[in-house]
Design an enzyme around this catalytic site. Structure first.
Site, PDB file in Angstrom:
ATOM      1  N   ARG A 249       0.853  -1.180   0.000  1.00  0.00           N
ATOM      2  CA  ARG A 249       0.000   0.000   0.000  1.00  0.00           C
ATOM      3  C   ARG A 249       0.893   1.236   0.000  1.00  0.00           C
ATOM      4  O   ARG A 249       1.958   1.228   0.633  1.00  0.00           O
ATOM      5  CB  ARG A 249      -0.890   0.052   1.249  1.00  0.00           C
ATOM      6  CG  ARG A 249      -2.124  -0.818   1.193  1.00  0.00           C
ATOM      7  CD  ARG A 249      -3.118  -0.353   0.121  1.00  0.00           C
ATOM      8  NE  ARG A 249      -4.301  -1.188   0.064  1.00  0.00           N
ATOM      9  CZ  ARG A 249      -4.439  -2.266  -0.706  1.00  0.00           C
ATOM     10  NH1 ARG A 249      -3.467  -2.650  -1.492  1.00  0.00           N
ATOM     11  NH2 ARG A 249      -5.558  -2.961  -0.697  1.00  0.00           N
ATOM     12  N   GLU A 278      -3.527   7.287  -4.527  1.00  0.00           N
ATOM     13  CA  GLU A 278      -3.772   6.837  -5.898  1.00  0.00           C
ATOM     14  C   GLU A 278      -5.255   6.974  -6.258  1.00  0.00           C
ATOM     15  O   GLU A 278      -6.096   6.894  -5.354  1.00  0.00           O
ATOM     16  CB  GLU A 278      -3.297   5.382  -6.089  1.00  0.00           C
ATOM     17  CG  GLU A 278      -4.029   4.358  -5.241  1.00  0.00           C
ATOM     18  CD  GLU A 278      -3.432   2.951  -5.372  1.00  0.00           C
ATOM     19  OE1 GLU A 278      -2.225   2.781  -5.159  1.00  0.00           O
ATOM     20  OE2 GLU A 278      -4.203   2.030  -5.672  1.00  0.00           O
ATOM     21  N   HIS A 296      -1.270  -0.088  -9.885  1.00  0.00           N
ATOM     22  CA  HIS A 296      -1.872  -1.056  -8.945  1.00  0.00           C
ATOM     23  C   HIS A 296      -2.344  -2.326  -9.674  1.00  0.00           C
ATOM     24  O   HIS A 296      -3.542  -2.643  -9.683  1.00  0.00           O
ATOM     25  CB  HIS A 296      -3.033  -0.411  -8.177  1.00  0.00           C
ATOM     26  CG  HIS A 296      -3.318  -1.095  -6.861  1.00  0.00           C
ATOM     27  ND1 HIS A 296      -3.806  -0.432  -5.759  1.00  0.00           N
ATOM     28  CD2 HIS A 296      -3.201  -2.399  -6.470  1.00  0.00           C
ATOM     29  CE1 HIS A 296      -3.970  -1.284  -4.755  1.00  0.00           C
ATOM     30  NE2 HIS A 296      -3.615  -2.489  -5.163  1.00  0.00           N
TER      31      HIS A 296
HETATM   32  C1  DGY Z   1      -5.887  -6.010  -2.498  1.00  0.00           C
HETATM   33  O1  DGY Z   1      -6.686  -6.927  -2.680  1.00  0.00           O
HETATM   34  O2  DGY Z   1      -5.793  -5.445  -1.424  1.00  0.00           O
HETATM   35  C2  DGY Z   1      -4.997  -5.655  -3.617  1.00  0.00           C
HETATM   36  O3  DGY Z   1      -4.283  -4.509  -3.385  1.00  0.00           O
HETATM   37  C3  DGY Z   1      -5.744  -5.548  -4.910  1.00  0.00           C
HETATM   38  O4  DGY Z   1      -4.814  -5.841  -5.911  1.00  0.00           O
END
Ligand code: DGY
Length: 329
Positions: A249, A278, A296
């Site tokens: 993240r 983002e 992402h």
């Molecule tokens: C999640 O599921 O948290 C991922 O970041 C999506 O790709």
């Protein structure tokens, strides 16, 4: 724009904030009365609040901010379950959900391999200068093969440092160790004793991993504890040619400090798939040298995104059948 199929009355209703792969939408429609966001545009908080209030469940995803306002609106209406499409839940106000008696589920496990593959993609793109090379070729600037052209660095024998040795951290370590001959060191809050297929050393603190790593990959969940876990101080401890990889993240890295370290050549490069704020990317990061920036894409394979949708369906089915959630948060 938003379509409600009322043909299967009697089933619980679910408000789905974004489009899913077709097979997952079809599976959901077997067991629920779904409302799909047919335009697949980001919904406003007011739209999600109204959607949750008028449905038994909401299926948001990692780009929807599910704050107390939406949760309260749901709880005051029909809403009982937030069945998240994604494993990360830092976009959901879990305290507000608990206070309102709203259950929350997520989709762990099924995106491990895809995300680990993408972390390796970033590592390889940086170490072999693939982004630079492609840009050069497309710009018509390639002057042909020569021994010193765009030399990268080998991975074999280098040390991969991992912060957060959960499912994805382990999958990255396995690929790096067994596939690319890297040495593994890692930091994890709790003791990890179940790694035997490849050598990996657990270190006592984040600083020790930062100091030793030729490449540092972050795999911890976003929380108050991990906010900016990679900060200016820790970046300054890293080797000047080391890479930073983030598929976790955006919040886990101080992006301003990272951009400054890259610009000052205190760091070799960064491969990032996730960003604070983002889809808006901090211009200092865009301007920083030697970065590979992806939108992402960690879990973005048809197989994985379908499996994530099926996990939402399984959790919601269990919940409305009065059974425990399979993946409670
Ligand atoms: C999640 O599921 O948290 C991922 O970041 C999506 O790709």
């Amino acid at each position: 724009m938003i379509n409600t199929d009322q043909s299967s009355a009697g089933k619980p209703s679910i408000f789905v904030t974004r489009r899913w792969p077709a097979d997952a939408e079809a599976e959901l429609s077997q067991y629920f009365i779904p409302t799909f966001n047919l335009d697949d545009r980001p919904l406003s908080a007011a739209e999600m609040a109204a959607g949750f209030a008028s449905h038994d469940a909401i299926a948001p995803t990692v780009s929807d901010k599910i704050g107390a306002d939406i949760i309260t609106a749901g709880a005051n209406g029909k809403g009982r379950l937030i069945a998240n499409f994604g494993v990360g839940v830092n976009h959901i106000d879990l305290g507000a959900a608990a206070a309102a008696g709203i259950a929350v589920s997520n989709t762990p496990g099924v995106l491990t391999d895809a995300t680990a593959d993408l972390a390796l993609t970033l590592i390889l793109m940086l170490s072999r200068r693939a982004g630079e090379g492609e840009r050069e070729l497309r710009a018509g600037e390639w002057q042909g093969w020569r021994p010193t052209h765009l030399m990268g660095r080998a991975l074999q024998g280098k040390t991969l440092g991992i912060i957060g040795m959960g499912r994805i951290g382990k999958a990255v370590a396995q690929r790096a160790a067994l596939g690319f001959g890297m040495k593994i060191v890692f930091y994890n809050r709790s003791r990890i004793d179940d790694i035997s297929a490849y050598p990996a050393r657990q270190l006592d603190d984040v600083e020790s991993v930062c100091q030793i790593a030729d490449c540092l990959s972050l795999h911890c969940a976003a929380s108050a504890d991990t906010f900016h876990i990679l900060n200016a101080e820790r970046l300054a401890m890293m080797k000047p040619d080391a890479y930073v990889i983030n598929t976790a993240r955006g919040d886990v890295i101080d992006e301003t400090a990272l951009a400054a370290a890259l610009s000052a050549k205190q760091l070799g490069g960064a491969g990032l798939d996730v960003f604070q704020g983002e889809p808006v990317i901090d211009p200092v990061l865009l301007a920083a040298p030697n970065t590979v920036l992806l939108p992402h894409l960690g879990s973005a394979t048809i197989e994985t995104r379908t499996a994530m949708g099926l996990k939402v369906v399984e959790n919601a089915c269990a919940f409305f059948a009065g059974q425990p959630l399979i993946d409670p948060v």
